[in-house]
Structures are given as C-alpha cells and as structure tokens.
Design an enzyme around this catalytic site. Sequence first.
Site, PDB file in Angstrom:
ATOM      1  N   ASP A  77      -6.645  -3.580   2.925  1.00  0.00           N
ATOM      2  CA  ASP A  77      -8.191  -4.772   3.084  1.00  0.00           C
ATOM      3  C   ASP A  77      -7.118  -5.597   1.777  1.00  0.00           C
ATOM      4  OD1 ASP A  77      -8.285  -2.783   0.794  1.00  0.00           O
ATOM      5  OD2 ASP A  77      -9.799  -2.212   1.197  1.00  0.00           O
ATOM      6  N   ASP A  78      -6.188  -5.766   0.980  1.00  0.00           N
ATOM      7  CA  ASP A  78      -5.890  -6.885   0.853  1.00  0.00           C
ATOM      8  C   ASP A  78      -4.592  -7.375   1.059  1.00  0.00           C
ATOM      9  OD1 ASP A  78      -4.549  -5.416  -1.697  1.00  0.00           O
ATOM     10  OD2 ASP A  78      -5.375  -3.661  -1.824  1.00  0.00           O
ATOM     11  N   TYR A 126       4.409   0.930  -1.592  1.00  0.00           N
ATOM     12  CA  TYR A 126       4.859   0.986  -2.997  1.00  0.00           C
ATOM     13  C   TYR A 126       6.854   0.449  -3.424  1.00  0.00           C
ATOM     14  CZ  TYR A 126      -0.105   0.501  -4.168  1.00  0.00           C
ATOM     15  OH  TYR A 126      -1.436  -0.049  -4.064  1.00  0.00           O
ATOM     16  N   ARG A 151     -13.464   0.482   1.879  1.00  0.00           N
ATOM     17  CA  ARG A 151     -13.395   1.394   1.835  1.00  0.00           C
ATOM     18  C   ARG A 151     -15.278   1.401   0.355  1.00  0.00           C
ATOM     19  NH1 ARG A 151     -11.382   2.950  -3.548  1.00  0.00           N
ATOM     20  NH2 ARG A 151      -9.475   0.758  -4.173  1.00  0.00           N
ATOM     21  N   ASP A 185       0.921  -0.822   0.144  1.00  0.00           N
ATOM     22  CA  ASP A 185      -0.131   0.122  -0.279  1.00  0.00           C
ATOM     23  C   ASP A 185       0.893   1.595  -0.233  1.00  0.00           C
ATOM     24  OD1 ASP A 185      -3.188  -1.016   0.615  1.00  0.00           O
ATOM     25  OD2 ASP A 185      -2.023  -2.163   2.767  1.00  0.00           O
ATOM     26  N   ASP A 233      -5.831   2.024   6.892  1.00  0.00           N
ATOM     27  CA  ASP A 233      -6.351   0.686   6.517  1.00  0.00           C
ATOM     28  C   ASP A 233      -5.457  -0.234   5.263  1.00  0.00           C
ATOM     29  OD1 ASP A 233      -7.023   1.689   3.288  1.00  0.00           O
ATOM     30  OD2 ASP A 233      -8.858   2.549   4.975  1.00  0.00           O
TER      31      ASP A 233
END
Length: 630
Positions: free
Chosen positions: A146-147, A250, A435, A138, A144
């Site tokens: 979420d993956d 990233y 989200r 991320d 947050d």
Amino acid sequence: MPPKRRDVLDLFDGSSAIELRYKDLIRSLDVRPDERRVFRAIIDDMVRQDSLRRRKGNMYRLGSNLKAGVSAPGKKDGRPTSRKEQRRILYEGLYSDAALPTRFPAKTIAEAQALPQTIVDIPKTARDIRALPLATIDPADAKDFDDAVAAIAREDAPGTRLIVAIADVSHFVRPGSALDKEAFKRGTSAYLPGTVVPMLPHELSSGLCSLKPKEDRLCLAAFLDYSPAGRLEGIDFAQAVMNSQRRLTYKDAQRRLEGERFEDPALDDSFDRLQTLYRQLLKGWSERGSLDFDLPEPWIRFNDAGEISGIVRYPRLDAHRMIEVFMVAANEAVAEFLCEREWPCVYRVHERPDPEKLLAFGNIARTLGYAFPTEARIDGRKLNLFLASLVGHDDQGYLSTLLLRSMKRAFYHPDNLGHFGLGLKYYCHFTSPIRRYPDLEVHRLLKRALAGYPNKKDIARAAGRLPEISETCSTTERRAVDVERKAVSICQCEYMATFLGDTFEAKISGTIEFGFFVQISDPFVEGMVHVSNLRDDHYLLDADGHALVGQRSGRRFRLGDAVEVRLIRADIPLGRLDFQLADDEPGATGPRARPYRPASRSNKRAGAGSGAGSTRRRPKARKSGGKRRR
C-alpha cells in the site's frame, strides 16, 4: 458479560488429569444466572471444537493420554491430525473469543468481485506520476503493497523531493457501502504468524489496491520538498495514477543501502537521494525527542509445509527504519495540513506518561545500576539519552520494554493532542488504508480538503462521525494486537514442545508474586518459573527490589539476572511455557506446589512488581486416572 473460552481453559491449569462438572465451572467463573444460556453455548461449542471433552457429564482438557507437558496434536477420527491443523483450530478459538470477524458477508464479497482488477477509468483530476522511479519496499512474504517511495531532484530549488505514494483505497470503498461497513467493523487487519485476517477482501487488499510492480494504480501522493540540509520547505498532495517500477523486499533495499547498485539509473539515483534524506531525517528524530525503543520482536519462521522451523529475533535493518521515517514524515505532513486548515481529522495521539509510572521505572533502572532522570517532567530527549545509554548492555531489551510499558497507549482521537512518543505536534495515520480504517477515513478527509474550502456545514458534516470512528478503531486495534500476541504465544509453545526437558540460558524479564518470567534468546521465547517450582525455599516478592526472595536463605531472583532453566511444560492451547531451574531435579516440585491461577478473567500478565493474585475459589478436582500433573 459471560466468561470467555480462555477463562474456562485456565481452570484446568493445562492438565489432562482434571475433570470438572458444569456447576464447578459456573461457581468458579462467577457466571450470573442471566449469562448461563450463553455460557452453556460456549461450553458446547468448545466440546464440538475439541478444546474440551465431555465424559459422563464432566469436562476435561484436550490432551488426555499424552506425554506430560505437551497438549494434544489430535487424532485421525475427525480431529486435527497435525500441529498445523491444531494451530488453525486454536486460531479460530482466538477469533471467536475476541469476536473478530474472519469471513466476509456475501454482499461485501459481491461488491469486491464487481470491481475490475485493472485501472480502467482514471479520474480527470488525477496527476500522472507513472514516470517517477517509485518502488515498494515490504517483507518478503507480503501480499499487499500500500505504499511506494521515490526521491528526485527539486525543480524549484536545490534539494530533494520525497514522494510517498499510498494506495487510493477510498476511490473504491465508498462511505456506507457494504465494503465500508465491514472494514469499519474490523477496524484493522490482524497479522498472525502464518496467516492474516484482512480488513478488506483480497480482491482489493492484494489486487486492485495493491501497488503491484509494472501495473497502473490509483494513489494519493504526498510530495515533500526538503532543502539540501534536510529541512522541510514545502508540502503538496494529489490524487494520482502511478506505476511501481520495482517490488523490493527489505533485504533487497538493505543490500542497496550497503552499496549494491541497481541496473535502472533512475531507481539508483532515487535510492541515493532516499539514503541521504533518511540520514538527515533520522538525526532530526533524535533532536526532537522521538523515542527509539528498538525492541526485539519474535519472528516465527515456517517451512514449505507450514510447520514452524524456528523462532528468532526479527532483524531490524536500516531499510526498515528508512521506510518508517518516510511514512512518519508523510503522516505528520497530512495531519499538519488538515489541522492548519481547521479541517477535521482522525489524529493518532499519544499523551505524556504519568509521572508516577516514570518514577517507578526509574527505581527499577537504578536498582539495576543505571542512571535515570529524576526531574518531575521528563521530555523525550532525556528519555532518548537514557535509551542510548543502554545500547550494548545486557539489560537493554528488558529496560526498554519496561519503559515502553510505563508509557500511555497511543489511540485515535478527533482532537489534535500531539504525539509524545514521536515528539510531534501533528500526527495521524495516512499510509496504510488497506489495513487500517482510520487511514481510509483520513484519505477521504484529505481529498475533500484538497477540493476547496467548504462552508461550516460541510466541516460539521465531515466531523460528525469522527468521535465514533476514533473510539471504535482504538478498540478494534487493541483487539487485533491482543489476538496477534496470543497467536505468537501459541506458536512459541508449539515449537518449544519438541524441547521438553532441555535446558536454556535465560534472563529474568519480570517478577510477580507467584514467580518470575524468563526470556530465552535462542529460540526467542518467553516463559515462566512458578514459585511452586522453586523447591529450596519459600519465596516472596520484594516489590521495591523487583525480585523474589527466599525467606530462609535470602536467595534472590532479580529482574535482569541470568539463570539456566529447564522446560517442563508447553501448553499449546493456553500459549504458556513453564520452566524450572536447571539445577533442580527434572519434573520435581516441592511440597508447596500449586498450579498458577490467573489474576482475572482476561488472564492479563501482571507488570513487574505487581503482586496481583486471584480471588476466585478453586473447584475441587476429580482425577481421571493416574497422578495429577503439577
């Protein structure tokens, strides 16, 4: 519907030297009698928030007695004392104008706080995948997660198994609960520079549902089996319990893709497989006609004090694209799984573009010297070839943006209409339930489909709300995008206000009847040169040539032309930058000078070559001391 706050501010043209009476506002904005009570409340609220000021019954803009061109940062008598505080107040105005909820109701907060912040009870049917080398990837400032992704060797055949694990928000947000109702009302999180308006309270979004490293979390996992050549051969889904092995930014992932190794052998092997699979799937994207616009986006950078320190193009790394490819693969697999079983789904659809709009775009491209397909029915492969031909050219960003604008908007729908932009027959949103509400609903539908084959009544019951969910979530998504865009404009003006009078190299990014838009690379911002600031001639729009042309001189300002401009105004509340040509005398305006008036209440920018103008009657302005600024 009564006018919005921004419509009121537009009447003042960013000037602190205009005073308007209440009846001037009523007349100029065509406020109907049945709207006037609400409109009066809006004006009173704007005065309380200091967006407007009132003097002897007349309203005037925030910004009196300031340096020309810069809106007020505020004073110490209860008003905002810094740019950061002013930005917060302007954000509040955006939320209010868009009817975007920002505070969670007490009942919603109570439900969220009643949930444990650790996984206590693991469902008996949950698959244990805690040993897999899953990692989140991320942005550095993400709160947050979420993956998470991992790749391992297949046990049943040669090839790779891709695991995409998504936070199981549906386990905690039950249909009909206060949490669910508020999430549906918001539809999506809105990400503004420096802040976020979340869909779910932080107890879930950055707590219980966030896939934090080294913590057990419930998830809904997609297992996608690929051959050594990258061909999808099998899909499986399961509710699971996972434990993220590492939280990567990233930049971390990019360094690994460029050769840096991890200390964890399992994570290292996973990345080797992820990188190979990514290259294979990316090649398939191009072959099937998935459009790759590669559009530059502004990145607002902040210092530790919350002040804007710079605006640059957001870097698009291989790591960004890799995660995008894997998320799309999981979304497609879920949509195909539900569609083939005739189970309801909230599809993410994107229809073919209108031929007329593609024809208009083709004329622009050919005007700038680029070949564009002339067939009546153009597919994604041909558009991709055109986009590839732009790489390395100065006009790449502008033409890519214009081509994107000629496309139809993607939206949610209960019927599978396909996704033209991705070149996919099946597609939905599954990978961001923290989200996006449609993803949350797709999780619920997928879980029920995995539980067995229901009867027709069960299917009808599950499908009952999908039209409402699809329509509402398409609307709330557009609302969030609009608020985000306006917030970026506010931040750009806030930063550029320190550069008044400076000159910049720019490119013309759009032409309309009353001027042309310019884009600057450093800082990465966009503004406007109004025709009133083109002093040497009277300029008219040549819609076919996508240019403004001087009637006497024949001088042309064409889409894509390089120009040198000087910043003459940064209107922070309106989020508008005004420039003039650098070779003109600073601050000078011609005899035809007149303020820019928006074409409609929504203040939407016209597209290239539109030529739309305002039909509203402008009220007479009263001067409040000094010369009126243009």
